[in-house]
Motif scaffolding. Structure first.
Motif, PDB file in Angstrom:
ATOM      1  N   ALA A 238       0.892  -1.147   0.001  1.00  0.00           N
ATOM      2  CA  ALA A 238      -0.131  -0.086   0.050  1.00  0.00           C
ATOM      3  C   ALA A 238       0.800   1.269  -0.076  1.00  0.00           C
ATOM      4  O   ALA A 238       0.492   2.282   0.526  1.00  0.00           O
ATOM      5  CB  ALA A 238      -1.073   0.070   1.305  1.00  0.00           C
ATOM      6  N   SER A 239       2.008   1.222  -0.556  1.00  0.00           N
ATOM      7  CA  SER A 239       2.885   2.421  -0.822  1.00  0.00           C
ATOM      8  C   SER A 239       2.792   3.035  -1.944  1.00  0.00           C
ATOM      9  O   SER A 239       2.135   2.604  -2.792  1.00  0.00           O
ATOM     10  CB  SER A 239       4.465   2.091  -0.601  1.00  0.00           C
ATOM     11  OG  SER A 239       4.768   1.158  -1.623  1.00  0.00           O
ATOM     12  N   GLU A 252       5.574  -0.284   4.555  1.00  0.00           N
ATOM     13  CA  GLU A 252       4.250  -0.493   4.437  1.00  0.00           C
ATOM     14  C   GLU A 252       3.444   1.017   4.778  1.00  0.00           C
ATOM     15  O   GLU A 252       3.765   1.477   5.597  1.00  0.00           O
ATOM     16  CB  GLU A 252       3.702  -1.561   5.247  1.00  0.00           C
ATOM     17  CG  GLU A 252       1.976  -1.833   5.181  1.00  0.00           C
ATOM     18  CD  GLU A 252       1.930  -3.103   6.125  1.00  0.00           C
ATOM     19  OE1 GLU A 252       0.731  -3.089   6.072  1.00  0.00           O
ATOM     20  OE2 GLU A 252       2.675  -3.475   6.572  1.00  0.00           O
ATOM     21  N   ARG A 253       2.555   1.052   3.526  1.00  0.00           N
ATOM     22  CA  ARG A 253       1.971   2.654   3.647  1.00  0.00           C
ATOM     23  C   ARG A 253       2.796   3.802   3.625  1.00  0.00           C
ATOM     24  O   ARG A 253       2.251   4.568   4.187  1.00  0.00           O
ATOM     25  CB  ARG A 253       0.951   2.483   4.796  1.00  0.00           C
ATOM     26  CG  ARG A 253      -0.111   1.482   4.875  1.00  0.00           C
ATOM     27  CD  ARG A 253      -1.121   1.465   6.191  1.00  0.00           C
ATOM     28  NE  ARG A 253      -1.491   0.198   6.262  1.00  0.00           N
ATOM     29  CZ  ARG A 253      -2.504  -0.109   7.078  1.00  0.00           C
ATOM     30  NH1 ARG A 253      -2.773   0.922   8.187  1.00  0.00           N
ATOM     31  NH2 ARG A 253      -3.245  -1.242   7.221  1.00  0.00           N
ATOM     32  N   GLY A 268       4.477   3.590   7.427  1.00  0.00           N
ATOM     33  CA  GLY A 268       3.849   4.939   7.425  1.00  0.00           C
ATOM     34  C   GLY A 268       4.652   6.231   7.204  1.00  0.00           C
ATOM     35  O   GLY A 268       4.297   7.349   7.667  1.00  0.00           O
TER      36      GLY A 268
END
Length: 412
Positions: A238-239, A252-253, A268
């Motif tokens: 989800a990056s 991630e993210r 994040g």
């Protein structure tokens, strides 16, 4: 008149009659032999017709009653009308169980069922091949090998995944199930439900990943995205990378919004722009500038050059070579300033240190607030050594007694 020799006449007549009967029997025997030969030929012909009939019967059995009714209707009249050298079809529905080829047929193509191909053979490019069932090919040299796949233009494109598609361009490949390439050159959508929307040598290999354009961008992680730019990579789940050049969203993210050679490597984390910036810890961020690093969890660097926020919740707002080196520390700007103690802060100036917990230096040059709750407002080479001491300014002042204060050279 001579008398008739009746006995001799009777013998002659009997012999002649016997000869006639034998000749008739011979003709009948030859006729029966010829008839047997014709029967053998008829049997062979009937066997061949029977085989053809069985093949046609098998095809007919696969058709529905409605299809058979339509076939009967079609046989009653030709459903086309010649108008000015154009054959115009009747206002009817047509059903083609195997498919339609408009243009040239590719000899080495194993056509699928219910396919459509439009295109011409070319010596350099070749022809189209819709080998997947319910597949479609337009253009030239295109292959649609996945079931329900489609290539609707361009050349040397390939849609091999289930329900995959290539809309146009050159040498594009959609190999993942439900994947798509909209255009451009040498793009690949290999992940399931992945997409590439143009550009050059882009790759979307992660599940649900996407590349919107640019050059040599890669979306390799699950549900990752690269919106443009060049040589960018979104590898963490989800990056995303929104643009720029040679940026990496690895955590991630994580996100990199632009700039060059930026990296968001932790969960994040975010880099908004600038050059060679790094957001290394979880939820850390670098907004702009060059060679800045946010190393602590939830740390941030807003801009400047070669600044570092190394500990949890630390921050550097700008300037150059500044360091926020403990939890909840901050440096607002300046050059070579350090906030070392917990909750310490340096607002600006040059080579200032806030070493004590909750200590502050507002500005000046080479000032040092060493003890907890100590502060220096400005000046040069001042030292606040005691607890809760303060120096308002001046040169070379030292406040070493707890709760003391100095202004210039006077002890208050």
């Amino acid at each position: 008149m001579k008398s008739i020799d009746w006995p001799l006449l009777f013998v002659a007549a009997t012999s002649l009659l016997g000869f006639g009967v034998q000749h008739l029997n011979y003709k009948n025997l030859n006729g029966r032999v010829d008839s047997l030969k014709n029967t053998e030929n008829d049997v062979a012909s009937l066997k061949l017709q029977h085989g053809v009939f069985l093949e046609e019967l098998e095809k007919v059995q696969k058709l529905s009653i409605k299809d058979l009714a339509g076939a009967r209707e079609l046989s009653e009249a030709i459903p086309f009308t010649l108008v000015d050298d154009w054959w115009v079809a009747d206002a009817k529905m047509f059903r083609f169980p195997r498919g339609i080829v408009v243009g040239d047929r590719k000899e080495d193509c194993e056509y699928g069922n219910a396919v459509l191909s439009v295109g011409l053979l070319d010596e350099l490019v070749g022809g189209n091949c819709p080998s997947g069932d319910s597949s479609v090919t337009f253009g030239s040299g295109n292959d649609a090998s996945g079931d329900y796949s489609a290539v609707t233009g361009g050349f040397f494109n390939e849609a091999s995944g289930f329900a995959s598609s290539v809309t146009g361009g050159n040498d594009n490949k959609a190999s993942g199930d439900y994947s798509s390439v909209t255009g451009g050159d040498y793009n690949k959508a290999s992940g399931s439900r992945s997409s590439v929307m143009g550009g050059y040598e882009n790759s979307a290999s992660g599940w649900g990943s996407s590349v919107s354009g640019g050059v040599r961008n890669q979306a390799t992680g699950q549900t990752t995205s690269v919106s443009g730019g060049g040589d960018n990579q979104a590898t963490g789940r989800a990056s995303s990378v929104s643009g720029g050049n040679m940026n990496t969203a690895q955590g991630e993210r994580s996100t990199v919004s632009g700039g060059g050679k930026g990296a968001a490597t932790a969960f994040g984390s975010a880099v908004s722009g600038g050059n060679l910036n790094r957001a290394i810890a979880a939820h850390s961020s670098v907004s702009a500038g060059q060679r800045n690093q946010a190393k602590g969890k939830s740390s941030s660097v807003s801009g400047g050059w070669m600044n570092q926020a190394t500990q949890e919740h630390s921050s550097v707002s700008g300037g150059a070579r500044n360091t926020a080196n403990n939890v909840f520390t901050s440096v607002s700007g300046g050059y070579l300033n350090k906030a070392v103690g917990r909750y310490a802060s340096v607002s600006g100036g040059k080579k200032n240190f806030a070493n004590g917990d909750t200590s502050t230096v507002l500005g000046g040059v080479e000032n040092n607030a060493k003890n907890r709750f100590s502060s220096i407002s400005g000046g040069m080479k001042n030292q606040a050594l005691g607890v809760s001491t303060s120096i308002l300014g001046g040169l070379g002042n030292i406040a070493d007694e707890d709760y003391s204060a100095r202004y210039k050279d006077d002890l208050i």
